[in-house]
Design a protein around this motif. Structure first.
Motif, PDB file in Angstrom:
ATOM      1  N   PHE A   1       6.933  -9.044   4.116  1.00 47.87           N
ATOM      2  CA  PHE A   1       6.778  -8.973   3.049  1.00 47.87           C
ATOM      3  C   PHE A   1       5.758 -10.620   3.037  1.00 47.87           C
ATOM      4  O   PHE A   1       6.019 -11.373   3.851  1.00 47.87           O
ATOM      5  N   ALA A   2       4.449 -10.577   3.330  1.00 47.60           N
ATOM      6  CA  ALA A   2       3.773 -11.426   3.202  1.00 47.60           C
ATOM      7  C   ALA A   2       2.977 -11.758   1.825  1.00 47.60           C
ATOM      8  O   ALA A   2       2.204 -10.480   1.403  1.00 47.60           O
ATOM      9  N   GLN A   3       2.724 -12.408   1.149  1.00 48.33           N
ATOM     10  CA  GLN A   3       1.875 -12.706   0.200  1.00 48.33           C
ATOM     11  C   GLN A   3       0.978 -13.966  -0.386  1.00 48.33           C
ATOM     12  O   GLN A   3       1.663 -15.377   0.206  1.00 48.33           O
ATOM     13  N   ARG A   4      -0.353 -13.542  -0.039  1.00 46.83           N
ATOM     14  CA  ARG A   4      -1.186 -15.206  -0.711  1.00 46.83           C
ATOM     15  C   ARG A   4      -1.749 -14.675  -2.320  1.00 46.83           C
ATOM     16  O   ARG A   4      -2.931 -12.557  -2.951  1.00 46.83           O
ATOM     17  N   LYS A   5      -2.179 -15.824  -3.198  1.00 41.03           N
ATOM     18  CA  LYS A   5      -3.447 -16.025  -3.901  1.00 41.03           C
ATOM     19  C   LYS A   5      -4.509 -16.509  -3.022  1.00 41.03           C
ATOM     20  O   LYS A   5      -4.126 -17.466  -2.696  1.00 41.03           O
ATOM     21  N   ILE A   6      -5.926 -15.600  -3.785  1.00 34.37           N
ATOM     22  CA  ILE A   6      -7.126 -15.825  -2.742  1.00 34.37           C
ATOM     23  C   ILE A   6      -8.113 -15.310  -4.054  1.00 34.37           C
ATOM     24  O   ILE A   6      -8.224 -13.997  -4.912  1.00 34.37           O
ATOM     25  N   GLU A   7      -8.705 -16.569  -4.945  1.00 34.02           N
ATOM     26  CA  GLU A   7      -9.005 -16.899  -5.838  1.00 34.02           C
ATOM     27  C   GLU A   7      -8.956 -16.097  -7.469  1.00 34.02           C
ATOM     28  O   GLU A   7      -9.915 -14.823  -7.593  1.00 34.02           O
ATOM     29  N   GLY A   8      -7.764 -15.836  -7.467  1.00 33.35           N
ATOM     30  CA  GLY A   8      -7.439 -14.617  -8.977  1.00 33.35           C
ATOM     31  C   GLY A   8      -6.871 -13.998  -7.926  1.00 33.35           C
ATOM     32  O   GLY A   8      -6.640 -12.969  -9.283  1.00 33.35           O
ATOM     33  N   TYR A   9      -6.817 -13.424  -6.844  1.00 33.93           N
ATOM     34  CA  TYR A   9      -6.088 -11.935  -6.670  1.00 33.93           C
ATOM     35  C   TYR A   9      -4.822 -11.931  -6.393  1.00 33.93           C
ATOM     36  O   TYR A   9      -5.206 -12.905  -5.030  1.00 33.93           O
ATOM     37  N   TRP A  10      -4.283 -11.580  -6.087  1.00 32.56           N
ATOM     38  CA  TRP A  10      -2.899 -11.021  -5.747  1.00 32.56           C
ATOM     39  C   TRP A  10      -2.575 -10.397  -4.384  1.00 32.56           C
ATOM     40  O   TRP A  10      -3.505  -9.214  -4.799  1.00 32.56           O
ATOM     41  N   ILE A  11      -2.902 -10.758  -3.590  1.00 34.62           N
ATOM     42  CA  ILE A  11      -3.144  -9.838  -1.809  1.00 34.62           C
ATOM     43  C   ILE A  11      -1.354  -9.934  -1.511  1.00 34.62           C
ATOM     44  O   ILE A  11      -0.450 -10.779  -0.868  1.00 34.62           O
ATOM     45  N   ALA A  12      -1.062  -8.536  -1.479  1.00 37.53           N
ATOM     46  CA  ALA A  12       0.845  -8.815  -0.994  1.00 37.53           C
ATOM     47  C   ALA A  12       0.710  -7.567   0.086  1.00 37.53           C
ATOM     48  O   ALA A  12       0.358  -6.346   0.156  1.00 37.53           O
ATOM     49  N   VAL A  13       1.396  -7.640   1.621  1.00 35.95           N
ATOM     50  CA  VAL A  13       1.477  -6.882   2.805  1.00 35.95           C
ATOM     51  C   VAL A  13       3.259  -6.538   3.044  1.00 35.95           C
ATOM     52  O   VAL A  13       3.254  -7.712   2.980  1.00 35.95           O
ATOM     53  N   CYS A  14       3.619  -5.084   3.170  1.00 37.15           N
ATOM     54  CA  CYS A  14       4.450  -5.190   4.075  1.00 37.15           C
ATOM     55  C   CYS A  14       4.733  -4.243   5.162  1.00 37.15           C
ATOM     56  O   CYS A  14       3.427  -3.039   5.005  1.00 37.15           O
ATOM     57  N   ASN A  15       4.963  -4.705   6.395  1.00 33.63           N
ATOM     58  CA  ASN A  15       5.400  -3.930   7.237  1.00 33.63           C
ATOM     59  C   ASN A  15       6.745  -3.386   7.710  1.00 33.63           C
ATOM     60  O   ASN A  15       7.181  -3.868   7.199  1.00 33.63           O
ATOM     61  N   ASN A  16       7.280  -2.814   8.743  1.00 38.20           N
ATOM     62  CA  ASN A  16       8.511  -2.678   9.065  1.00 38.20           C
ATOM     63  C   ASN A  16       8.881  -2.439  10.392  1.00 38.20           C
ATOM     64  O   ASN A  16       9.786  -2.079  10.636  1.00 38.20           O
ATOM     65  N   PHE A  17       7.959  -3.216  11.311  1.00 37.87           N
ATOM     66  CA  PHE A  17       7.852  -3.278  12.818  1.00 37.87           C
ATOM     67  C   PHE A  17       9.272  -4.256  12.796  1.00 37.87           C
ATOM     68  O   PHE A  17      10.346  -5.100  11.473  1.00 37.87           O
ATOM     69  N   LYS A  18       9.684  -4.619  14.386  1.00 43.02           N
ATOM     70  CA  LYS A  18      10.777  -4.713  14.367  1.00 43.02           C
ATOM     71  C   LYS A  18      11.489  -6.104  14.295  1.00 43.02           C
ATOM     72  O   LYS A  18      12.756  -6.550  14.226  1.00 43.02           O
ATOM     73  N   GLU A  19      10.236  -6.908  14.192  1.00 42.82           N
ATOM     74  CA  GLU A  19      10.736  -8.344  14.700  1.00 42.82           C
ATOM     75  C   GLU A  19       8.963  -8.292  13.903  1.00 42.82           C
ATOM     76  O   GLU A  19       7.884  -8.184  13.283  1.00 42.82           O
ATOM     77  N   GLU A  20       9.579  -9.864  12.793  1.00 47.01           N
ATOM     78  CA  GLU A  20       8.532 -10.124  11.549  1.00 47.01           C
ATOM     79  C   GLU A  20       7.083 -11.103  12.559  1.00 47.01           C
ATOM     80  O   GLU A  20       7.541 -11.442  13.623  1.00 47.01           O
ATOM     81  N   SER A  21       5.729 -10.253  11.930  1.00 44.11           N
ATOM     82  CA  SER A  21       5.360 -10.544  12.981  1.00 44.11           C
ATOM     83  C   SER A  21       4.010 -11.811  12.249  1.00 44.11           C
ATOM     84  O   SER A  21       4.497 -12.080  11.437  1.00 44.11           O
ATOM     85  N   LYS A  22       3.429 -12.023  12.927  1.00 43.04           N
ATOM     86  CA  LYS A  22       2.129 -13.327  12.040  1.00 43.04           C
ATOM     87  C   LYS A  22       1.458 -12.464  11.624  1.00 43.04           C
ATOM     88  O   LYS A  22       1.061 -11.434  12.300  1.00 43.04           O
ATOM     89  N   ILE A  23       0.733 -12.922  10.598  1.00 42.54           N
ATOM     90  CA  ILE A  23      -0.381 -11.630  10.524  1.00 42.54           C
ATOM     91  C   ILE A  23      -1.707 -12.900   9.517  1.00 42.54           C
ATOM     92  O   ILE A  23      -1.498 -14.082   9.144  1.00 42.54           O
TER      93      ILE A  23
END
Length: 273
Positions: free
Chosen positions: A231-253
């Protein structure tokens, strides 16, 4: 991760969603061309068991889209080689048939009013304490955080001292309401990103995707979930954005804002007609 801010909704919901879909297509076309040298084509998009869209081309490409009032977000990922079978909860659950390849999910929301009944339905006790404060205990009275007038104050017949005390209390309650709304939106987008990654949608019990969140010094978050995924998450200009993946290893976003003034102009022109 690509995101585009757009004019906020000013007309019928259906027309606005069509407008945001055009933006999403532009974003996806940009991402597909940049990452894989191919064009995004709606004719190659299919839907899984629970309605999750997936790419039916020969390329191993995965994408997901989320939109809310004023913002469209798209996640694009893939590999250039043969797709490998990934053994996770997402397998065969609603994305591409056969459970081949990786999956990705994204969600975005702005903080808004939330009722205790909704918190109870979708949040674990640890999440409730993250949202409401460590002093929270189950069985409290029903609240709606964010609605004005919820404290029941009527005509002001207080003395000056009483008004000042009440004003301080209202200020504390407003600050708490803002925190509750903000943290709930943070948790909610994480849960949505997970169920969109698996493709199960609301058929999956949200309490079973329970999160622990720790804010780091640099403003990023350490996010863990009892379900498998990165999982990765950011708050940008008042909006929460979250992303999830099931890759075998943590990837750079990579996070990138895109702008499409041509589409904005067409939208504004349609509003004036």
């Amino acid at each position: 991760m690509y995101y585009t801010f757009c004019p906020r909704k000013q007309e019928a919901l259906g027309a606005y969603l069509q407008y945001q879909r055009k933006i999403a297509d532009e974003i996806l076309n940009y991402g597909f061309k940049k990452l894989f040298k191919i064009e995004f084509n709606r004719d190659k998009v299919r839907t899984g068991k629970h309605g999750k869209p997936y790419w039916d081309g020969r390329e191993n490409v995965w994408f997901n889209v989320s939109n809310t009032d004023g913002l469209v977000v798209c996640a694009v990922a893939g590999s250039r080689g043969k797709a490998a079978k990934v053994e996770t909860a997402a397998e065969g659950s609603g994305g591409a048939p056969g459970g081949l390849g990786n999956e990705i999910g994204v969600d975005t929301e702005q903080p808004r009013s939330v009722r205790m009944s909704l918190l109870h339905r979708c949040c674990s006790l640890k999440e409730m304490r993250y949202i409401l404060g460590e002093e929270y205990s189950p069985g409290g009275k029903e609240f709606c955080f964010g609605e004005s007038g919820a404290d029941g104050f009527g005509v002001d017949i207080c003395s000056g001292t009483e008004r000042k005390a009440r004003s301080r209390k209202e200020t504390r309650e407003e600050i708490r309401n803002i925190q509750v709304q903000d943290r709930f939106a943070q948790i909610w987008t994480l849960k949505e990103s997970y169920i969109k990654m698996t493709g199960e949608g609301m058929s999956f019990p949200l309490k079973e995707a329970a999160f622990s969140i720790e804010e780091k010094v640099n403003g990023e978050f350490n996010i863990s979930c009892i379900q498998p995924g990165f999982f990765a998450q950011r708050k940008i200009e008042g909006y929460w954005i979250a992303v999830c993946n099931n890759f075998k290893e943590e990837s750079k976003i990579d996070w990138q804002e895109l702008k499409f003034p041509r589409i904005y102009g067409k939208f504004r022109h349609s509003l004036r007609q």
